[in-house]
Each structure stands twice: as structure tokens, then as C-alpha cells.
Design a protein around this motif. Structure first.
Motif, PDB file in Angstrom:
ATOM      1  N   ALA A 106       0.801  -1.220   0.000  1.00  0.00           N
ATOM      2  CA  ALA A 106       0.000   0.000   0.000  1.00  0.00           C
ATOM      3  C   ALA A 106       0.832   1.268   0.000  1.00  0.00           C
ATOM      4  O   ALA A 106       0.341   2.330  -0.389  1.00  0.00           O
ATOM      5  N   GLY A 107       2.105   1.164   0.420  1.00  0.00           N
ATOM      6  CA  GLY A 107       2.922   2.372   0.437  1.00  0.00           C
ATOM      7  C   GLY A 107       4.078   2.322   1.403  1.00  0.00           C
ATOM      8  O   GLY A 107       4.271   3.231   2.208  1.00  0.00           O
ATOM      9  N   TRP A 108       4.855   1.241   1.354  1.00  0.00           N
ATOM     10  CA  TRP A 108       6.044   1.102   2.193  1.00  0.00           C
ATOM     11  C   TRP A 108       5.743   1.301   3.667  1.00  0.00           C
ATOM     12  O   TRP A 108       6.512   1.907   4.406  1.00  0.00           O
ATOM     13  N   GLY A 109       4.600   0.801   4.105  1.00  0.00           N
ATOM     14  CA  GLY A 109       4.251   0.887   5.511  1.00  0.00           C
ATOM     15  C   GLY A 109       3.745   2.248   5.942  1.00  0.00           C
ATOM     16  O   GLY A 109       3.671   2.539   7.137  1.00  0.00           O
ATOM     17  N   ALA A 110       3.361   3.075   4.961  1.00  0.00           N
ATOM     18  CA  ALA A 110       2.870   4.413   5.271  1.00  0.00           C
ATOM     19  C   ALA A 110       1.471   4.367   5.862  1.00  0.00           C
ATOM     20  O   ALA A 110       0.739   3.387   5.695  1.00  0.00           O
ATOM     21  N   LEU A 111       1.104   5.443   6.525  1.00  0.00           N
ATOM     22  CA  LEU A 111      -0.256   5.585   7.031  1.00  0.00           C
ATOM     23  C   LEU A 111      -1.171   5.945   5.862  1.00  0.00           C
ATOM     24  O   LEU A 111      -0.961   6.967   5.204  1.00  0.00           O
ATOM     25  N   PRO A 112      -2.193   5.131   5.564  1.00  0.00           N
ATOM     26  CA  PRO A 112      -3.084   5.461   4.454  1.00  0.00           C
ATOM     27  C   PRO A 112      -4.140   6.480   4.877  1.00  0.00           C
ATOM     28  O   PRO A 112      -4.839   6.289   5.880  1.00  0.00           O
ATOM     29  N   LEU A 113      -4.238   7.569   4.131  1.00  0.00           N
ATOM     30  CA  LEU A 113      -5.271   8.578   4.328  1.00  0.00           C
ATOM     31  C   LEU A 113      -6.282   8.381   3.205  1.00  0.00           C
ATOM     32  O   LEU A 113      -6.036   8.773   2.063  1.00  0.00           O
ATOM     33  N   VAL A 114      -7.394   7.757   3.516  1.00  0.00           N
ATOM     34  CA  VAL A 114      -8.340   7.296   2.498  1.00  0.00           C
ATOM     35  C   VAL A 114      -9.733   7.807   2.847  1.00  0.00           C
ATOM     36  O   VAL A 114     -10.225   7.581   3.962  1.00  0.00           O
ATOM     37  N   GLY A 115     -10.368   8.487   1.891  1.00  0.00           N
ATOM     38  CA  GLY A 115     -11.727   8.954   2.136  1.00  0.00           C
ATOM     39  C   GLY A 115     -12.070  10.164   1.310  1.00  0.00           C
ATOM     40  O   GLY A 115     -11.458  10.423   0.266  1.00  0.00           O
ATOM     41  N   THR A 116     -13.048  10.900   1.763  1.00  0.00           N
ATOM     42  CA  THR A 116     -13.406  12.158   1.114  1.00  0.00           C
ATOM     43  C   THR A 116     -12.381  13.221   1.482  1.00  0.00           C
ATOM     44  O   THR A 116     -11.545  13.027   2.384  1.00  0.00           O
ATOM     45  N   ALA A 117     -12.447  14.364   0.821  1.00  0.00           N
ATOM     46  CA  ALA A 117     -11.544  15.469   1.155  1.00  0.00           C
ATOM     47  C   ALA A 117     -11.675  15.848   2.621  1.00  0.00           C
ATOM     48  O   ALA A 117     -10.671  16.107   3.307  1.00  0.00           O
ATOM     49  N   GLU A 118     -12.900  15.874   3.118  1.00  0.00           N
ATOM     50  CA  GLU A 118     -13.129  16.220   4.522  1.00  0.00           C
ATOM     51  C   GLU A 118     -12.488  15.199   5.459  1.00  0.00           C
ATOM     52  O   GLU A 118     -11.874  15.572   6.479  1.00  0.00           O
ATOM     53  N   GLN A 119     -12.599  13.917   5.123  1.00  0.00           N
ATOM     54  CA  GLN A 119     -12.015  12.885   5.975  1.00  0.00           C
ATOM     55  C   GLN A 119     -10.492  12.943   5.964  1.00  0.00           C
ATOM     56  O   GLN A 119      -9.844  12.793   7.006  1.00  0.00           O
ATOM     57  N   VAL A 120      -9.911  13.172   4.802  1.00  0.00           N
ATOM     58  CA  VAL A 120      -8.457  13.267   4.710  1.00  0.00           C
ATOM     59  C   VAL A 120      -7.955  14.500   5.468  1.00  0.00           C
ATOM     60  O   VAL A 120      -6.933  14.440   6.175  1.00  0.00           O
ATOM     61  N   ALA A 121      -8.662  15.614   5.364  1.00  0.00           N
ATOM     62  CA  ALA A 121      -8.283  16.805   6.125  1.00  0.00           C
ATOM     63  C   ALA A 121      -8.366  16.531   7.624  1.00  0.00           C
ATOM     64  O   ALA A 121      -7.484  16.952   8.400  1.00  0.00           O
ATOM     65  N   ASP A 122      -9.383  15.815   8.058  1.00  0.00           N
ATOM     66  CA  ASP A 122      -9.512  15.461   9.480  1.00  0.00           C
ATOM     67  C   ASP A 122      -8.362  14.561   9.927  1.00  0.00           C
ATOM     68  O   ASP A 122      -7.846  14.693  11.050  1.00  0.00           O
ATOM     69  N   GLN A 123      -7.965  13.635   9.066  1.00  0.00           N
ATOM     70  CA  GLN A 123      -6.864  12.732   9.401  1.00  0.00           C
ATOM     71  C   GLN A 123      -5.545  13.499   9.520  1.00  0.00           C
ATOM     72  O   GLN A 123      -4.735  13.226  10.424  1.00  0.00           O
ATOM     73  N   LEU A 124      -5.317  14.447   8.641  1.00  0.00           N
ATOM     74  CA  LEU A 124      -4.110  15.266   8.732  1.00  0.00           C
ATOM     75  C   LEU A 124      -4.137  16.138   9.985  1.00  0.00           C
ATOM     76  O   LEU A 124      -3.104  16.359  10.622  1.00  0.00           O
ATOM     77  N   THR A 125      -5.322  16.598  10.352  1.00  0.00           N
ATOM     78  CA  THR A 125      -5.461  17.361  11.594  1.00  0.00           C
ATOM     79  C   THR A 125      -5.122  16.475  12.794  1.00  0.00           C
ATOM     80  O   THR A 125      -4.473  16.928  13.751  1.00  0.00           O
ATOM     81  N   ARG A 126      -5.527  15.229  12.736  1.00  0.00           N
ATOM     82  CA  ARG A 126      -5.208  14.295  13.815  1.00  0.00           C
ATOM     83  C   ARG A 126      -3.697  14.077  13.916  1.00  0.00           C
ATOM     84  O   ARG A 126      -3.145  14.018  15.027  1.00  0.00           O
TER      85      ARG A 126
END
Length: 376
Positions: free
Chosen positions: A312-332
Motif C-alpha cells: 500500500a505504500g512502504w508501511g505508510a499511514l493510508p489517508l483514504v476517504g473524502t476530502a473532509e475525511q483526509v483533512a480530518d486525518q491530517l489534523t489528527r
């Protein structure tokens, strides 16, 4: 025109945005994924367009991955690579404000050579060069150079000596004589010096020896996990380690990104390129033999879990979803104390365009971004 000629503006890396954004793995075919859905060849024009779009939108950094060969298997991911220093020199000349990193495998580059390459790129960029230090892990790549890897902890002792030589060359005029355990320099000379007194240093490594090196010598430590709970645990462990060294802990992480109109669509897309087209067999080999140092006692379920994360990406954290969900994940992520995220997509061009159009305004609303160039 080069960044230096065009404008001596300060690097975006030192701006006021609470969460720095970077582009990761643009310099290798397949990017971050071990998937048949990835592009099997490199496209220089795409490298330029994505990098300049990030620069224009106020992103903070470009971070290449250091690769020298593909990973074999069904798709031979990363089979084509742009060497990091020469790639960074070109990117420095084509951009204005973004920080341009090179990823450097310490045993392959003598510190005299690495110091010269770094100073050259820092001058080309007008003081926007950074260095991601890798002490070593991939025996197959080092074997191409006839280099035998040192014992684990000695790799970081070697890196500390390597960086000490470089830092002296960057700032001290005249000749340098150095006698250490790993390096000898006789009448070392470097001109011109770096524009920055010291380029930004990033280092990865989560072992006690790796953390000692990164916390003591680097400006940022590169941490990562595909699991939110594990990432939070890693951050806490690293902060505790840093406190024991009486140092602050500054972290960058890396993520794969999928933004779609609905959460279901985003998850389906992620599962398509990971589970349907991913090279799980190669990823299992990497997980069991290379990343684990050849240990054969790893539980099969752990190998399988790690392997899927590598696909999926060399063990990276996947940010998957709508723009709002991805923005929330980055905020987290920012809430954990992580200072920046290096991002990658299956399709970098489409991913960058959609991120800037849909996610970036939400990051402004959340207070993580203040640079209005990203909204123009």
C-alpha cells in the motif's frame, strides 16, 4: 531561472504552517506502491509538473527515496530511479521556495563527496537544500557497490562521524584534517560553502541506536506506521527517548493518499490497487527477509500484515476517504505532535491537483495552513 537567481526568498520549510506538506517518492517508478496499478516507468515531465505545482501551492518540501534497483517480483517496483542528488539539483533549479531534499545512503557517499554535492545544490537553490540520512538496511543494494553492511548500532556511529565531517566542511574555511574510526580526511577542502550554515537534516530509525542518532544529530526524525494506534505509541516512545537525552523531538511522517467523492469509493479504489493488483509475494519477502534482517521467526500473521502495508505504500499511514475525511486525518496527525507529512499517490498528477483543490482549503479552515498561495 534558478531559485537563487529568481528570488532569494526564504524556504517555505521555515514558514508558519502548523503542518508541513511534502511530496514523497516522486523520483522512482511505481512511487510508494508495490502494485500493478502503479506506473512502471519514470516520467521526468511529470516530476517537473508535480514539483512545480507543489512549489506554487506553498508546499514545504520534496523528499525523494534512495533506491538503486527494483524489488523484483511480478512488477519489479522501483525498477527505474533518479539518483537523489542529481534529481535534487534539477528540482532546485526549477523551483523557487520549496525545500528540496536528497536521500543519502551513508556508506555509498564519502563525506567529502556528500558535502560537496550538498553545498552545490544549496547554492543552486539559494539555501533550500535538505538531507535525509539513511544509515543502511538494504544489503542487496549495497552489494552492488561491494559494500558489506556494518553491525546495526555501528551504522549510526559511522553516520555520526560522517555528519561531523560534513558539518565542519560546510562552515570552516581552510583545510580539514580528520582521523576517526570510520573515516580519514587529509587536508579536506570545500568551497563554496553552503548558503545555509547547516542544511535541514532528517533521519529515520526507530531502534534505540537509530533514535539516539536522529534525536541528537537531526532536525527531524522520520517516523511512520500504517496503524494509527501504533503511530501514537511510536510518537510517545520517541518523545520519552528524547526527554531522556534532554532534547526536543521533532517528527515527520509519510502517508499514501486517496481522495474520492465518497468514503466507499475511496476504500474501493484503495482495495483495488492494494489487494487486487498488489504484489503481495514480493512484499512478504521484503517484510520477512529484508526489513526484519532475515529473521525467520516472525509470525506469519505479522508478515502478512506488514506485507500488505508495504504494498500500500512502504508501511505508510493510508489517508483514504473524502476530502473532509483526509483533512480530518491530517489534523489528527498534527494533534499528535507530528510537524509534517510526506505524501504519495498512485497517480501523482491527479493526486496533487485534487489535494490542492479540495483538501487544502479545509486545512486552512482547520488552522493548519496559513499560506494563501495554496488557495489561488
Amino acid at each position: 531561472m534558478t531559485g537563487q537567481q529568481d528570488s532569494p526568498q526564504r524556504s517555505s520549510f521555515f514558514g508558519d504552517n502548523a503542518l508541513k506538506l511534502g511530496v514523497f517518492c516522486l523520483n522512482v517508478s511505481g512511487g510508494m506502491m508495490l502494485s500493478g496499478a502503479s506506473k512502471p516507468t519514470l516520467d521526468w515531465d511529470e516530476n517537473v509538473s508535480v514539483a512545480t505545482a507543489a512549489d506554487a501551492a506553498g508546499w514545504e518540501f520534496l523528499l525523494p527515496i534512495g533506491r538503486w534497483r527494483g524489488h523484483g517480483g511480478k512488477y519489479n517496483a522501483n525498477a527505474e530511479q533518479y539518483e537523489c542528488f542529481t534529481w535534487a539539483a534539477a528540482m532546485a533549479a526549477l523551483t523557487r521556495r520549496i525545500q528540496v531534499f536528497a536521500t543519502c545512503h551513508v556508506p555509498i557517499y564519502h563525506p567529502m563527496l556528500a558535502a560537496k554535492l550538498s553545498a552545490t545544490i544549496d547554492n543552486i537553490s539559494g539555501g533550500r537544500f535538505g538531507l535525509n540520512i539513511v544509515s543502511g538496511w538494504n544489503a542487496a543494494e549495497f552489494g552492488m557497490f561491494g559494500i558489506e553492511q556494518l553491525p546495526h548500532d555501528d551504522r549510526y556511529l559511522m553516520s555520526a562521524e560522517w555528519l561531523e565531517i560534513m558539518e565542519s566542511l560546510w562552515v570552516k574555511h581552510g583545510e580539514l584534517d580528520y582521523q576517526g574510526r570510520f573515516y580519514t580526511v587529509e587536508k579536506g577542502y570545500l568551497e563554496p560553502k553552503t548558503v545555509q550554515q547547516r542544511p535541514v537534516i532528517v533521519a529515520a530509525g526507530q531502534s534505540p541506536a537509530g533514535l539516539d542518532f536522529g534525536i541528537t544529530h537531526a532536525d527531524y526524525c522520520f517516523v511512520g506506521s500504517d496503524n494509527w494506534d501504533l503511530l501514537e505509541q511510536t510518537m510517545q516512545r520517541c518523545k520519552t527517548h528524547a526527554a531522556g537525552l534532554n532534547r526536543e523531538f521533532n517528527a515527520l511522517t509519510f502517508c499514501t493518499v486517496v481522495v474520492k467523492d465518497t468514503e466507499a469509493e475511496a476504500k474501493r479504489y484503495f482495495e483495488w490497487y492494494v489487494d487486487e493488483l498488489g504484489d503481495l509475494e514480493t512484499a512478504q519477502r521484503l517484510a520477512n527477509n529484508i526489513i526484519s534482517g532475515g529473521a525467520q521467526a516472525l509470525p506469519p500473521e505479522l508478515v502478512a500484515k506488514r506485507a500488505r502495508a508495504y504494498v500500500a505504500g512502504w508501511g505508510a499511514l493510508p489517508l483514504v476517504g473524502t476530502a473532509e475525511q483526509v483533512a480530518d486525518q491530517l489534523t489528527r496527525l498534527s494533534g499528535m505532535g507530528i510537524g509534517g507529512a510526506a505524501l504519495g499517490w498512485l497517480d501523482y498528477t491527479e493526486g496533487m491537483d485534487r489535494f490542492n483543490a479540495e483538501v487544502m482549503p479545509l486545512l486552512h479552515q482547520a488552522g493548519l495552513r496559513t499560506d494563501t498561495r495554496s488557495l489561488s
